[in-house]
Design a protein around this motif. Structure first.
Motif: not given
Length: 291
Positions: A21-43
């Protein structure tokens, strides 16, 4: 709503692998983890779980993935439709009298389709009054007409001007004195209320000809054909009878200084539409070449 986080979740849910996922999006894994955590908190739900080294979607994650896929699919469809607006496409309907359809528009339509293959063209053959009514009612996108258009709703684009010629057949003119011909045979003309009837009447008045007998026809082509059967006289545009005059089938009685106008009419509120604008441009270009 942060679409970036939802897109990250969609890619992670598709791959179930943070590295891919990080390779496809061009993000680092920590960035992806932070975005997922933020989304889970939001929902307020857990979207992903782990079993050993495997990542899986929770029931809430599967539900969110279903709607995220639908949302992004709709957005892609919207973007595709918006891109279409940049180029002519879909249906374009043109209304015009029979003479314009057969002598002018056939070539214009061919050229337009060659340049705009995604447009489907529809052509209505009708008199000028009906053509303007179709445009006003949005039954036609634009029209080519003979004579003026007085509607304040319409944009009128001049295309050309031609002589008006009083004609009959060569045979009738040779068999009769002109005065007898005009008095004996009917004047073949447009139906009452037609768009150029006023111009025809003005020309007849200038010539001092007040016919007692009339035959009214729905189109200029019908008028010409009726004249060719030795039926009487008619006042027509020079372009319509040019070939018959050259071949001698028709004879010119009088050519008038007044001109008949050819116009293209479009609803002002629709003139910026891509299909209409592109067709109007090619009509003007080709018509200018003919002049």
């Amino acid at each position: 709503m942060d679409f970036k986080k939802y897109k990250t979740f969609q890619v992670v849910a598709d791959t179930l692998n943070l590295t891919r996922a990080a390779a496809r999006l061009g993000y680092s894994q920590p960035t992806i983890s932070l975005q997922l955590q933020s989304l889970e908190q939001e929902l307020g739900v857990t979207l992903l779980g782990r079993s050993g080294k495997k990542t899986f979607l929770t029931p809430a994650g599967k539900l969110v993935k279903h709607y995220v896929d639908q949302t992004f699919a709709l957005m892609e469809e919207m973007e595709a439709e918006l891109r279409k607006l940049e180029h002519p496409h879909g249906l374009l309907t043109v209304a015009a009298p029979e003479f314009y359809c057969t002598h002018y528009l056939s070539l214009i339509l061919h050229s337009y389709i060659a340049e705009n293959p995604e447009v489907k063209l529809q052509l209505f053959s009708c008199d000028s009054n009906d053509a303007m009514k179709k445009v006003a009612a949005n039954e036609a996108d634009l029209a080519i007409i003979a004579g003026p258009c007085k509607s304040p709703q319409m944009e009128t684009v001049p295309l050309g001007r031609e002589d008006l010629v009083l004609v009959t057949t060569r045979e009738l003119l040779e068999r009769h004195e002109l005065s007898d011909l005009l008095e004996t045979y009917p004047f073949i003309t447009y139906k009452s209320g037609s768009n150029i009837q006023r111009l025809v009447n003005e020309c007849l008045n200038d010539y001092g000809f007040a016919p007692d007998k009339y035959i009214e026809c729905v189109s200029d082509e019908t008028i010409k054909r009726t004249v060719l059967y030795n039926t009487g006289t008619a006042l027509l545009g020079a372009a319509l009878v040019e070939e018959e005059l050259r071949k001698g089938a028709l004879a010119e009685i009088h050519r008038f200084p007044r001109k008949i106008e050819t116009n293209m009419v479009i609803l002002k509120k629709r003139i910026a539409e891509q299909n209409i604008r592109s067709f109007a441009e090619i009509v003007q270009r080709i018509w200018k070449e003919w002049d």
